[in-house]
Design an enzyme around this catalytic site. Structure first.
Site, PDB file in Angstrom:
ATOM      1  CB  SER A  53      39.077  32.801  44.249  1.00  0.00           C
ATOM      2  OG  SER A  53      38.725  33.447  45.450  1.00  0.00           O
ATOM      3  CG  ASP A 256      45.578  36.593  47.278  1.00  0.00           C
ATOM      4  OD1 ASP A 256      44.835  37.527  47.631  1.00  0.00           O
ATOM      5  OD2 ASP A 256      45.187  35.419  47.180  1.00  0.00           O
ATOM      6  CG  HIS A 314      42.686  36.623  44.769  1.00  0.00           C
ATOM      7  ND1 HIS A 314      42.818  35.613  45.689  1.00  0.00           N
ATOM      8  CD2 HIS A 314      41.459  36.451  44.210  1.00  0.00           C
ATOM      9  CE1 HIS A 314      41.736  34.847  45.683  1.00  0.00           C
ATOM     10  NE2 HIS A 314      40.893  35.333  44.797  1.00  0.00           N
TER      11      HIS A 314
END
Length: 351
Positions: A53, A256, A314
C-alpha cells in the site's frame, strides 16, 4: 525479519511528526545505523525491503537512500547489503493510478455510462488528467486532491441505498465484498477486534520494549493529517535508478480496487528503465505456478518483475498466505522457469 513502524508516531514509535518522504529517508537510515550498532553481526546479512500500500512510496525512497549511502561510504563505514525490494499493491505513482478507477469499475461491471452521476465522474477524471498533463496547478506534487477524490466520487455514485446498511458500498480492498457507507472497506480485514486489545496488552508492550504505555489504535489521524508528502515527488521517479542496481518486484492482488493492477501497469508502461520504456511485450503474460496450481501471471523485463495474483485482495498475505510466501522467490531467484511458466515449489522444510 524486522518490522519498522514509520513515519514517527505510528504504531509504537515516537519522535517528531514529519511531512515529507525525504524525512523518511533520514529516519530510516538513522534506524539502520542504530540497529546495526546493536546487532553488528547482521551487517553480513543480505537486506530485502518489502511492504504494501503506502509502502509503494516508502520503499523506493528508503532503497534510494541506502543505495546512495553505499555509493558514498567513508572509511570505517560498512555497506548495507540491499539485494532487492518487493512492493505489494503499492501507491507508487498516485495520480496516474487514480486515473485507472473509472475503467476498472467498468471492467468489473460495477458501473456503466448510464449511471446518473456519470458527468460528475467524467469531470473528476478530467481534472486529474489536467494535473498529469501540467495544465492544472496542484499544491500537492505527489497526490493531487482532484486525483485523490476520484475514487470517492465513484463510490458515491455506486452506493446501493436499498441494500442492507452493511452492504451499501463496494469494499475498496476486495471488490467482491460489500461494506457500510461511507466505510467502504476501512474495517478490512476484520481483525481489528483481535489486534487492538492484543497490542494494548501491557505484557505485549513490555515484551516489545515499549518505553511508555501506548494507547494503540488502528489509525493515527494526527500522522495522517500531517504526513501529506506535499513536496515529495512520487516514488515512481526513483524506480529507474533503483532497478539499475537491484531487482524490483511489484505484486498485486487482483481483487483490489484502491491500488489495482491496471493502475500499476499503467504507470509501469510509461516508465523508462534499463534502456527501454515499459515491458517489452505487456501482452506476453507468463503463468505463475505455485505448488502445481496456477496462482497468477508474471511480466518480467530488465530486472523489474510484475506479478498479478489471482483471488487476492489489497492485502495479499492476508487473503493468500501460502502464495505470498513464494513471492520472495522472485527476490532470490529461487523459482524455476520452464514451459509451464514461473514455477515455485516447496523447499526443504517448507510446507
Amino acid at each position: 525479519m524486522v518490522y519498522v513502524d514509520q513515519p514517527p508516531m505510528v504504531g509504537f514509535s515516537d519522535g517528531e511528526l514529519i511531512r515529507n518522504l525525504n524525512q523518511v529517508q533520514i529516519y530510516f537510515l538513522r534506524f539502520l545505523e542504530k540497529y546495526f550498532a546493536l546487532f553488528p553481526e547482521d551487517l553480513q546479512n543480505d537486506i530485502y525491503i518489502a511492504g504494501e500500500s503506502y509502502a509503494g512510496q516508502y520503499i523506493p525512497y528508503v532503497a534510494d537512500a541506502i543505495l546512495k549511502r553505499n555509493e558514498n561510504l567513508t572509511d570505517g563505514d560498512d555497506e548495507y547489503k540491499l539485494k532487492a525490494v518487493l512492493i505489494g499493491n503499492g501507491i507508487v505513482s498516485p495520480d496516474e493510478q487514480s486515473l485507472s478507477y473509472v475503467d476498472w469499475f467498468k471492467e468489473k461491471s460495477l458501473i456503466d455510462d448510464s449511471n446518473p452521476n456519470w458527468s460528475q465522474i467524467n469531470d473528476a477524471q478530467k481534472a486529474c488528467q489536467d494535473v498529469l498533463d501540467g495544465t492544472a496547478a496542484s499544491p500537492n506534487e505527489n497526490y493531487a486532491f482532484s486525483c485523490h477524490s476520484i475514487l470517492q466520487v465513484i463510490l458515491n455514485a455506486t452506493r446501493n441505498e436499498s441494500a442492507p446498511a452493511d452492504q451499501q458500498c463496494v469494499n475498496v480492498y476486495d471488490y467482491q465484498l460489500r461494506d457500510s457507507f461511507p466505510s467502504c472497506g476501512s474495517s478490512y480485514p476484520p481483525v481489528t477486534e483481535l489486534i487492538t486489545p492484543y497490542l494494548n496488552s501491557s505484557k505485549i508492550q513490555n515484551d516489545l520494549n515499549v518505553n511508555h504505555p501506548v494507547n494503540f489504535t488502528e489509525c493515527n489521524t494526527k500522522v495522517q493529517e500531517t504526513f501529506t508528502a506535499t513536496n515529495s515527488p512520487p516514488a515512481k521517479v526513483l524506480l529507474p535508478g533503483i532497478v539499475s542496481q537491484i531487482p524490483i518486484i511489484v505484486y498485486n492482488g487482483d481483487l483490489d480496487i484502491i491500488c489495482n493492477s491496471n493502475g500499476v501497469l499503467s504507470y509501469l508502461s510509461n516508465l523508462t528503465w534499463n534502456g527501454a520504456t515499459g515491458f517489452d511485450d505487456a501482452n506476453n503474460r507468463t503463468d505463475w505456478i505455485v505448488e502445481d496450481k496456477k496462482a497468477g501471471w508474471v511480466l518480467q523485463d530488465r530486472d523489474l518483475t510484475f506479478i498479478n495474483i489471482f483471488n487476492a485482495s489489497h492485502l495479499v498475505p492476508y487473503s493468500r498466505p501460502l502464495v505470498s510466501r513464494y513471492l520472495f522467490d522472485f527476490a532470490t531467484d529461487e523459482y524455476t522457469k520452464n514451459d509451464k511458466g514461473f514455477v515455485s515449489s516447496p523447499k526443504d522444510g517448507l510446507k
